[in-house]
Design a protein around this motif. Structure first.
Motif, PDB file in Angstrom:
ATOM      1  N   VAL A 179       0.832  -1.186   0.000  1.00  0.00           N
ATOM      2  CA  VAL A 179       0.000   0.000   0.000  1.00  0.00           C
ATOM      3  C   VAL A 179       0.873   1.244   0.000  1.00  0.00           C
ATOM      4  O   VAL A 179       1.839   1.331   0.749  1.00  0.00           O
ATOM      5  CB  VAL A 179      -0.935   0.022   1.226  1.00  0.00           C
ATOM      6  CG1 VAL A 179      -1.753   1.306   1.247  1.00  0.00           C
ATOM      7  CG2 VAL A 179      -1.852  -1.192   1.199  1.00  0.00           C
ATOM      8  N   LEU A 180       0.553   2.196  -0.870  1.00  0.00           N
ATOM      9  CA  LEU A 180       1.288   3.449  -0.925  1.00  0.00           C
ATOM     10  C   LEU A 180       0.608   4.430   0.014  1.00  0.00           C
ATOM     11  O   LEU A 180      -0.540   4.823  -0.194  1.00  0.00           O
ATOM     12  CB  LEU A 180       1.292   4.012  -2.345  1.00  0.00           C
ATOM     13  CG  LEU A 180       1.779   3.051  -3.435  1.00  0.00           C
ATOM     14  CD1 LEU A 180       1.790   3.754  -4.762  1.00  0.00           C
ATOM     15  CD2 LEU A 180       3.135   2.500  -3.097  1.00  0.00           C
TER      16      LEU A 180
ATOM     17  N   SER B 110      10.587  12.356   0.703  1.00  0.00           N
ATOM     18  CA  SER B 110      11.863  12.511   0.020  1.00  0.00           C
ATOM     19  C   SER B 110      11.619  12.842  -1.446  1.00  0.00           C
ATOM     20  O   SER B 110      10.503  13.198  -1.833  1.00  0.00           O
ATOM     21  CB  SER B 110      12.661  11.214   0.174  1.00  0.00           C
ATOM     22  OG  SER B 110      13.941  11.351  -0.388  1.00  0.00           O
ATOM     23  N   ARG B 111      12.642  12.719  -2.227  1.00  0.00           N
ATOM     24  CA  ARG B 111      12.573  13.041  -3.639  1.00  0.00           C
ATOM     25  C   ARG B 111      12.070  11.859  -4.456  1.00  0.00           C
ATOM     26  O   ARG B 111      12.043  10.719  -3.986  1.00  0.00           O
ATOM     27  CB  ARG B 111      13.957  13.450  -4.134  1.00  0.00           C
ATOM     28  CG  ARG B 111      14.570  14.594  -3.359  1.00  0.00           C
ATOM     29  CD  ARG B 111      15.990  14.868  -3.811  1.00  0.00           C
ATOM     30  NE  ARG B 111      16.031  15.450  -5.129  1.00  0.00           N
ATOM     31  CZ  ARG B 111      15.895  16.754  -5.378  1.00  0.00           C
ATOM     32  NH1 ARG B 111      15.684  17.596  -4.385  1.00  0.00           N
ATOM     33  NH2 ARG B 111      15.951  17.227  -6.602  1.00  0.00           N
ATOM     34  N   ILE B 112      11.711  12.157  -5.705  1.00  0.00           N
ATOM     35  CA  ILE B 112      11.351  11.117  -6.670  1.00  0.00           C
ATOM     36  C   ILE B 112      12.544  10.891  -7.595  1.00  0.00           C
ATOM     37  O   ILE B 112      13.157  11.842  -8.073  1.00  0.00           O
ATOM     38  CB  ILE B 112      10.121  11.532  -7.495  1.00  0.00           C
ATOM     39  CG1 ILE B 112       8.885  11.617  -6.594  1.00  0.00           C
ATOM     40  CG2 ILE B 112       9.874  10.566  -8.642  1.00  0.00           C
ATOM     41  CD1 ILE B 112       7.630  12.078  -7.328  1.00  0.00           C
TER      42      ILE B 112
ATOM     43  N   TYR C 206      15.079   8.140  -1.628  1.00  0.00           N
ATOM     44  CA  TYR C 206      13.995   8.528  -2.518  1.00  0.00           C
ATOM     45  C   TYR C 206      12.707   7.879  -2.045  1.00  0.00           C
ATOM     46  O   TYR C 206      12.721   6.736  -1.555  1.00  0.00           O
ATOM     47  CB  TYR C 206      14.294   8.103  -3.963  1.00  0.00           C
ATOM     48  CG  TYR C 206      15.409   8.898  -4.610  1.00  0.00           C
ATOM     49  CD1 TYR C 206      15.144  10.091  -5.268  1.00  0.00           C
ATOM     50  CD2 TYR C 206      16.728   8.455  -4.539  1.00  0.00           C
ATOM     51  CE1 TYR C 206      16.163  10.829  -5.848  1.00  0.00           C
ATOM     52  CE2 TYR C 206      17.757   9.186  -5.114  1.00  0.00           C
ATOM     53  CZ  TYR C 206      17.472  10.371  -5.774  1.00  0.00           C
ATOM     54  OH  TYR C 206      18.490  11.104  -6.340  1.00  0.00           O
ATOM     55  N   GLU C 207      11.615   8.604  -2.216  1.00  0.00           N
ATOM     56  CA  GLU C 207      10.312   8.083  -1.812  1.00  0.00           C
ATOM     57  C   GLU C 207       9.787   7.084  -2.832  1.00  0.00           C
ATOM     58  O   GLU C 207       9.138   6.104  -2.494  1.00  0.00           O
ATOM     59  CB  GLU C 207       9.310   9.229  -1.642  1.00  0.00           C
ATOM     60  CG  GLU C 207       7.925   8.783  -1.193  1.00  0.00           C
ATOM     61  CD  GLU C 207       7.907   8.266   0.224  1.00  0.00           C
ATOM     62  OE1 GLU C 207       6.954   7.563   0.579  1.00  0.00           O
ATOM     63  OE2 GLU C 207       8.860   8.555   0.977  1.00  0.00           O
TER      64      GLU C 207
ATOM     65  N   GLU D 125      14.554   0.952  -1.008  1.00  0.00           N
ATOM     66  CA  GLU D 125      13.367   0.761  -0.166  1.00  0.00           C
ATOM     67  C   GLU D 125      12.319   1.820  -0.494  1.00  0.00           C
ATOM     68  O   GLU D 125      11.727   2.459   0.379  1.00  0.00           O
ATOM     69  CB  GLU D 125      13.730   0.787   1.320  1.00  0.00           C
ATOM     70  CG  GLU D 125      14.681  -0.341   1.717  1.00  0.00           C
ATOM     71  CD  GLU D 125      14.981  -0.350   3.213  1.00  0.00           C
ATOM     72  OE1 GLU D 125      14.615   0.617   3.902  1.00  0.00           O
ATOM     73  OE2 GLU D 125      15.569  -1.343   3.683  1.00  0.00           O
ATOM     74  N   ALA D 126      12.126   2.023  -1.788  1.00  0.00           N
ATOM     75  CA  ALA D 126      11.194   3.030  -2.293  1.00  0.00           C
ATOM     76  C   ALA D 126      10.041   2.345  -3.020  1.00  0.00           C
ATOM     77  O   ALA D 126      10.079   1.141  -3.314  1.00  0.00           O
ATOM     78  CB  ALA D 126      11.924   3.975  -3.243  1.00  0.00           C
ATOM     79  N   LYS D 127       9.017   3.108  -3.338  1.00  0.00           N
ATOM     80  CA  LYS D 127       7.884   2.598  -4.094  1.00  0.00           C
ATOM     81  C   LYS D 127       8.252   2.521  -5.572  1.00  0.00           C
ATOM     82  O   LYS D 127       8.969   3.378  -6.087  1.00  0.00           O
ATOM     83  CB  LYS D 127       6.664   3.498  -3.895  1.00  0.00           C
ATOM     84  CG  LYS D 127       6.262   3.690  -2.439  1.00  0.00           C
ATOM     85  CD  LYS D 127       5.109   4.662  -2.329  1.00  0.00           C
ATOM     86  CE  LYS D 127       4.763   4.952  -0.874  1.00  0.00           C
ATOM     87  NZ  LYS D 127       5.732   5.900  -0.261  1.00  0.00           N
ATOM     88  N   SER D 128       7.739   1.544  -6.268  1.00  0.00           N
ATOM     89  CA  SER D 128       8.001   1.374  -7.698  1.00  0.00           C
ATOM     90  C   SER D 128       6.766   1.787  -8.481  1.00  0.00           C
ATOM     91  O   SER D 128       5.670   1.278  -8.244  1.00  0.00           O
ATOM     92  CB  SER D 128       8.359  -0.081  -8.013  1.00  0.00           C
ATOM     93  OG  SER D 128       7.341  -0.963  -7.562  1.00  0.00           O
TER      94      SER D 128
END
Length: 309
Positions: free
Chosen positions: A2-3, A12-14, A79-80, A101-104
């Motif tokens: 879940v995001l 953080s940054r993208i 990065y987020e 450990e960021a969202k894809s």
């Protein structure tokens, strides 16, 4: 996964992965801008000629490795989310998202790759994506339009955006000339602004120059993009049907009417379905020898509401 939405100040940054295609990069950047988050762009380059085909196999096996691509230097260590558009980027989105450990996040449907393990996919309707919780279906390419002040109309105006041949469509110089003649006759008294694109052939550019339009960008001679300004100032914008990116921009910004100049294709294809679907929903008119004012706009921000991004 879940995001979870967070306040912008704590995020953080993208990280945006670029495959070198501007139309792809613009979609990823659009997401960052709608989310109002800072971003960094890095280019994804294969290390070997067989890198890409092997990624399909490794992805199916759940194997993640950076060894198939040239080294990437990151400006930050946190990065987020990692975002990519285009098949060259999708595998590395997963690799780097895991490392950081960021969202894809994939922009467009990642055909050929596993799609159930992306955190979020923004897929266009014409790709017929499956109905899954992590897939958000869009009517067009994600677009964020920002006028640059390159063009400002001096009176009532129309814009014409001319592309060229691609793997699906062929542009007939003779058919385009007939269309341009109609436009010039129909819009007497209007200022006419025209731009070509990187795909426009020399023969078509010469045709455009022969009209001596009020405002004219020949891309091979002047590599600027006045399309956002056309959408800001013109009453109507005509766009050749070869670019989903240009059409997506036109149906998502301003108040201008959008008319697509159809090109020739050998068979039914998803790009024609894309344009026809937009016409059915009232976003544009496909030129058939008549003019129809159609200016409904897509609000891409609405497609982010309710998502845990």
């Amino acid at each position: 996964m879940v995001l979870v939405a967070q306040p912008v100040a704590t995020m953080s940054r993208i990280l945006i992965l670029n495959d070198g295609r501007m139309g792809h990069l613009n979609q990823s950047v659009a997401l960052a801008k709608y989310l109002e988050l800072p971003y960094d762009v890095v280019e994804v380059l294969p290390k070997y000629s067989w890198s890409k085909p092997l990624t399909y196999v490794l992805d199916k096996l759940g194997v993640r490795t950076k060894l198939l691509f040239q080294d990437i230097t990151l400006a930050h260590d946190a990065y987020e989310m990692v975002v990519g558009t285009g098949s060259w980027t999708y595998y590395m989105v997963k690799v780097l998202a895991g490392q950081l450990e960021a969202k894809s996040v994939a922009m467009m449907f990642p055909r050929g790759y596993r799609y159930d393990d992306f955190d979020m996919i923004f897929a266009q309707k014409h790709d017929h994506p499956p109905k899954l919780a992590n897939i958000n279906e869009l009517p067009a390419n994600f677009s964020y339009v920002e006028p640059k002040g390159l063009y400002e109309a001096k009176k009532k105006s129309i814009g014409i955006v001319i592309g060229g041949n691609n793997k699906i469509f062929t542009m007939s110089k003779e058919k385009l000339q007939t269309q341009l003649d109609f436009i010039v006759e129909h819009y007497q008294g209007y200022e006419i602004a025209v731009t070509t694109s990187p795909r426009t052939s020399e023969a078509v550019e010469q045709l455009v120059e022969s009209y001596h339009f009020d405002y004219e960008v020949i891309f091979s001679k002047n590599r600027i993009n006045p399309i956002p300004d056309f959408l800001e100032h013109c009453e109507t914008v005509f766009i050749t049907g070869d670019s989903t990116s240009m059409i997506s921009e036109a149906v998502s910004y301003g108040k201008t009417n959008v008319i697509v100049l159809p090109l020739e294709s050998q068979k039914d294809n998803k790009f024609e379905r894309f344009i026809k679907d937009l016409e059915k929903e009232g976003y544009l008119h496909i030129f058939d020898g008549t003019i129809k004012n159609t200016n409904r706009k897509i609000d891409f921000r609405a497609y982010l509401k309710g998502l845990d991004l």
